[in-house]
Design an enzyme around this catalytic site. Structure first.
Site, PDB file in Angstrom:
ATOM      1  N   LYS A   9      44.734  78.730 -36.193  1.00  0.00           N
ATOM      2  CA  LYS A   9      44.553  79.455 -37.450  1.00  0.00           C
ATOM      3  C   LYS A   9      44.745  78.532 -38.659  1.00  0.00           C
ATOM      4  CE  LYS A   9      46.014  83.918 -35.537  1.00  0.00           C
ATOM      5  NZ  LYS A   9      46.904  85.086 -35.726  1.00  0.00           N
ATOM      6  N   TYR A  49      38.762  91.502 -35.743  1.00  0.00           N
ATOM      7  CA  TYR A  49      39.984  92.318 -35.841  1.00  0.00           C
ATOM      8  C   TYR A  49      39.692  93.814 -36.001  1.00  0.00           C
ATOM      9  CZ  TYR A  49      42.749  88.040 -35.962  1.00  0.00           C
ATOM     10  OH  TYR A  49      43.345  86.852 -35.609  1.00  0.00           O
ATOM     11  N   PHE A  57      48.647  95.536 -41.603  1.00  0.00           N
ATOM     12  CA  PHE A  57      48.454  94.087 -41.672  1.00  0.00           C
ATOM     13  C   PHE A  57      46.986  93.665 -41.640  1.00  0.00           C
ATOM     14  CE2 PHE A  57      49.113  95.185 -37.171  1.00  0.00           C
ATOM     15  CZ  PHE A  57      48.064  94.542 -36.543  1.00  0.00           C
ATOM     16  N   ARG A  85      47.698  82.582 -22.700  1.00  0.00           N
ATOM     17  CA  ARG A  85      48.650  83.524 -23.339  1.00  0.00           C
ATOM     18  C   ARG A  85      50.088  83.083 -23.078  1.00  0.00           C
ATOM     19  NH1 ARG A  85      47.233  87.535 -26.999  1.00  0.00           N
ATOM     20  NH2 ARG A  85      48.660  89.017 -26.025  1.00  0.00           N
ATOM     21  N   THR A  91      53.383  87.446 -29.786  1.00  0.00           N
ATOM     22  CA  THR A  91      52.701  87.522 -31.087  1.00  0.00           C
ATOM     23  C   THR A  91      53.629  87.188 -32.242  1.00  0.00           C
ATOM     24  OG1 THR A  91      51.248  89.232 -30.188  1.00  0.00           O
ATOM     25  CG2 THR A  91      51.328  89.038 -32.591  1.00  0.00           C
ATOM     26  N   ARG A 102      54.089  79.230 -30.228  1.00  0.00           N
ATOM     27  CA  ARG A 102      54.660  80.004 -31.343  1.00  0.00           C
ATOM     28  C   ARG A 102      56.180  79.872 -31.392  1.00  0.00           C
ATOM     29  NH1 ARG A 102      50.834  85.101 -30.019  1.00  0.00           N
ATOM     30  NH2 ARG A 102      49.081  84.667 -31.416  1.00  0.00           N
ATOM     31  N   ASN A 112      51.293  82.963 -37.414  1.00  0.00           N
ATOM     32  CA  ASN A 112      51.682  82.654 -36.029  1.00  0.00           C
ATOM     33  C   ASN A 112      50.801  81.599 -35.366  1.00  0.00           C
ATOM     34  OD1 ASN A 112      49.473  84.276 -35.672  1.00  0.00           O
ATOM     35  ND2 ASN A 112      50.469  85.749 -34.314  1.00  0.00           N
ATOM     36  N   HIS A 115      45.496  82.129 -32.331  1.00  0.00           N
ATOM     37  CA  HIS A 115      45.056  83.384 -31.720  1.00  0.00           C
ATOM     38  C   HIS A 115      44.566  83.068 -30.316  1.00  0.00           C
ATOM     39  CE1 HIS A 115      43.061  87.191 -30.983  1.00  0.00           C
ATOM     40  NE2 HIS A 115      42.063  86.470 -30.496  1.00  0.00           N
ATOM     41  N   GLU A 126      35.104  88.052 -27.695  1.00  0.00           N
ATOM     42  CA  GLU A 126      35.493  87.158 -28.791  1.00  0.00           C
ATOM     43  C   GLU A 126      34.748  85.816 -28.729  1.00  0.00           C
ATOM     44  OE1 GLU A 126      39.755  86.924 -28.843  1.00  0.00           O
ATOM     45  OE2 GLU A 126      39.978  88.986 -29.553  1.00  0.00           O
TER      46      GLU A 126
HETATM   47  P1  CMP Z   1      46.648  87.728 -33.454  1.00  0.00           P
HETATM   48  O1  CMP Z   1      47.013  87.329 -32.070  1.00  0.00           O
HETATM   49  O2  CMP Z   1      45.573  86.931 -34.112  1.00  0.00           O
HETATM   50  O3  CMP Z   1      46.236  89.282 -33.478  1.00  0.00           O
HETATM   51  C1  CMP Z   1      46.385  90.082 -34.632  1.00  0.00           C
HETATM   52  C2  CMP Z   1      47.042  89.348 -35.758  1.00  0.00           C
HETATM   53  O4  CMP Z   1      47.492  90.121 -36.849  1.00  0.00           O
HETATM   54  C3  CMP Z   1      48.294  88.694 -35.211  1.00  0.00           C
HETATM   55  O5  CMP Z   1      47.950  87.617 -34.351  1.00  0.00           O
HETATM   56  C4  CMP Z   1      49.021  88.324 -36.489  1.00  0.00           C
HETATM   57  O6  CMP Z   1      48.565  87.098 -37.038  1.00  0.00           O
HETATM   58  C5  CMP Z   1      48.608  89.441 -37.449  1.00  0.00           C
HETATM   59  N1  CMP Z   1      49.715  90.393 -37.700  1.00  0.00           N
HETATM   60  C6  CMP Z   1      50.382  90.486 -38.851  1.00  0.00           C
HETATM   61  N2  CMP Z   1      51.309  91.450 -38.773  1.00  0.00           N
HETATM   62  C7  CMP Z   1      51.235  91.982 -37.523  1.00  0.00           C
HETATM   63  C8  CMP Z   1      51.937  93.015 -36.832  1.00  0.00           C
HETATM   64  N3  CMP Z   1      52.922  93.714 -37.416  1.00  0.00           N
HETATM   65  N4  CMP Z   1      51.598  93.279 -35.541  1.00  0.00           N
HETATM   66  C9  CMP Z   1      50.589  92.599 -34.945  1.00  0.00           C
HETATM   67  N5  CMP Z   1      49.877  91.593 -35.553  1.00  0.00           N
HETATM   68  C10 CMP Z   1      50.208  91.297 -36.834  1.00  0.00           C
END
Ligand code: CMP
Length: 149
Positions: A9, A49, A57, A85, A91, A102, A112, A115, A126
């Protein structure tokens, strides 16, 4: 053999962690089948998304993912989705185990670093957002025979 999507990212690129992140996947035995530096369009981020539309978010995540360049990767290997993963971690970096990407480099769920597709069906959907079939190359490496029985 399975393929999965990884995105380093904007924060990962800006913090100069691209090499460190890719190294972890390569060291684990995953093969790079596709890779590019790109700026994600708003349209693509919204498609990516879409399942989060309406959540608190969502807008911030779309804005952040389109704010600066990212590196998108197609990684290939046996059970690549699960292997990636596990290498990436939870996450929320605060809950991610030490030793995961992470857990070692992040502090905030909205920054984070990376992805990774969460299941094989998601990976197929994706990957199609970021790569054409011709952009993804399957090949054998000399060391691949040492990665399996
Ligand atoms: P990602 O794995 O890209 O999938 C959804 C993204 O939304 C997540 O990583 C975060 O970067 C972002 N995000 C921000 N806030 C939240 C949250 N509360 N729960 C889940 N994803 C979040």
């Amino acid at each position: 053999m399975e393929r999965t999507l990884v995105i380093v990212k904007p924060d990962g690129v800006q913090r100069a962690l691209v090499g460190e992140i890719i190294k972890r996947f390569e060291s684990r035995g995953l093969r790079i089948a596709g890779m590019k530096l790109m700026r994600i369009s708003r349209e693509t981020a919204e498609q990516h998304y879409a399942e989060h539309k309406g959540k608190g978010f969502y807008d911030g995540t779309v804005a952040y993912m389109t704010s600066a360049p990212v590196v998108v990767l197609c990684l290939e290997g046996p059970d690549a989705v699960a292997a990636v993963r596990a290498t990436v971690g939870a996450t929320n970096p605060l809950n991610a185990a030490a030793g995961t990407i992470r857990g070692d480099f992040g502090l905030n769920i909205s920054r984070n670093l990376i992805h990774a597709a969460d299941k094989p069906e998601t990976a197929v959907r994706e990957l199609a957002l970021y790569f054409s079939e011709a952009d993804m190359i399957s090949y054998e490496r000399a060391a691949d025979k040492w990665l399996k029985e």
